[in-house]
Design an enzyme around this catalytic site. Structure first.
Site, PDB file in Angstrom:
ATOM      1  N   LYS A 205     -15.578 -18.796 -15.171  1.00  0.00           N
ATOM      2  CA  LYS A 205     -15.913 -19.912 -14.277  1.00  0.00           C
ATOM      3  C   LYS A 205     -16.961 -19.520 -13.247  1.00  0.00           C
ATOM      4  O   LYS A 205     -17.906 -20.255 -13.018  1.00  0.00           O
ATOM      5  CB  LYS A 205     -14.654 -20.426 -13.559  1.00  0.00           C
TER       6      LYS A 205
ATOM      7  N   ARG B 186      -5.975 -26.380  -7.651  1.00  0.00           N
ATOM      8  CA  ARG B 186      -5.085 -25.654  -8.562  1.00  0.00           C
ATOM      9  C   ARG B 186      -3.754 -26.367  -8.758  1.00  0.00           C
ATOM     10  O   ARG B 186      -3.024 -26.037  -9.687  1.00  0.00           O
ATOM     11  CB  ARG B 186      -4.787 -24.252  -8.024  1.00  0.00           C
TER      12      ARG B 186
ATOM     13  N   ARG C 269     -13.533  -5.864 -16.299  1.00  0.00           N
ATOM     14  CA  ARG C 269     -14.155  -6.188 -15.012  1.00  0.00           C
ATOM     15  C   ARG C 269     -13.506  -5.388 -13.887  1.00  0.00           C
ATOM     16  O   ARG C 269     -14.190  -4.879 -12.998  1.00  0.00           O
ATOM     17  CB  ARG C 269     -14.040  -7.686 -14.720  1.00  0.00           C
TER      18      ARG C 269
ATOM     19  N   ARG D 120     -11.649  -3.561  -8.890  1.00  0.00           N
ATOM     20  CA  ARG D 120     -10.736  -4.571  -8.328  1.00  0.00           C
ATOM     21  C   ARG D 120      -9.299  -4.092  -8.483  1.00  0.00           C
ATOM     22  O   ARG D 120      -8.743  -4.100  -9.576  1.00  0.00           O
ATOM     23  CB  ARG D 120     -10.909  -5.909  -9.044  1.00  0.00           C
TER      24      ARG D 120
ATOM     25  N   ARG E 130      -1.081 -14.240 -13.368  1.00  0.00           N
ATOM     26  CA  ARG E 130      -2.029 -15.299 -13.002  1.00  0.00           C
ATOM     27  C   ARG E 130      -2.228 -16.281 -14.154  1.00  0.00           C
ATOM     28  O   ARG E 130      -2.374 -17.481 -13.930  1.00  0.00           O
ATOM     29  CB  ARG E 130      -3.378 -14.698 -12.596  1.00  0.00           C
TER      30      ARG E 130
END
Length: 191
Positions: free
Chosen positions: A13, A88, A127, A133, A144
């Site tokens: 996204k 959301r 990623r 991260r 998630r």
């Protein structure tokens, strides 16, 4: 053009939002980016959401709605925007409807990137390794994904019922996905 982009975490996204924003001359507004910037700068908001995000949870509707409302009242969003990561929940849909009504605006389309969950998990783990991260462990990523299926995916039914939902295959190269999005949005702009 006022748009929302939906899809599970890791669907691409953010990458696509930046390309869409550039193509249409509108700001891409990412709640995730806003939260990460606040965490990095150790603001009050950043400290408040750091633990929530690290556990794989989502920031409360109250905090998120206030941030989005403030952002949509900025000058660059007057002629349009692309929301990434918001809404959301059903409560956030209602809050966004109220925010838009304050401006006398309405949504043009809601894009949903459809993807294979296992491919997304692999993408996010890669990623996390590249970007360092700490919040992107496999357990957190899968949580998630489950939260998305439970809380956000049902929003597609809401927007489909309003005739706003445009589903786009999110698998493939960045350029392939963007070409599909562009074609879909050309159809929306003409209608």
């Amino acid at each position: 053009m006022r748009l929302i982009i939906l899809g599970p975490p890791g669907a691409g996204k953010g990458t696509q939002a930046a390309k869409i924003a550039d193509a249409f001359g509108i700001p891409a507004i990412s709640t995730g980016d806003i939260f990460r910037a606040n965490i990095k700068n150790e603001t009050d908001l950043g400290r408040q959401v750091k633990d929530i995000l690290a556990s794989g949870g989502y920031v409360t509707d109250e905090i998120t709605n206030a941030i989005v409302r403030d952002r949509l009242f900025e000058d660059d969003a007057e002629k349009g925007f692309l929301l990434d990561g918001y809404p959301r929940t059903s409560a956030q849909v209602e809050a966004l409807d109220a925010i838009l009504a304050e401006h006398g605006h309405q949504l043009g389309a809601v894009l949903e990137l459809t993807v294979d969950e296992d491919a997304v998990v692999s993408r996010l783990l890669k990623r996390a390794e590249i970007e360092g991260r700490e919040d992107d462990t496999e357990a957190v990523i899968r949580e998630r994904q489950a939260i998305y299926r439970r809380e956000t995916a049902p929003l597609t039914e809401v927007y489909a019922g309003r005739g706003l939902l445009v589903q786009v295959d999110g698998m493939g190269s960045v350029d392939e996905v963007f070409a599909r999005i562009s074609t879909a949005l050309e159809g929306v702009a003409r209608s």
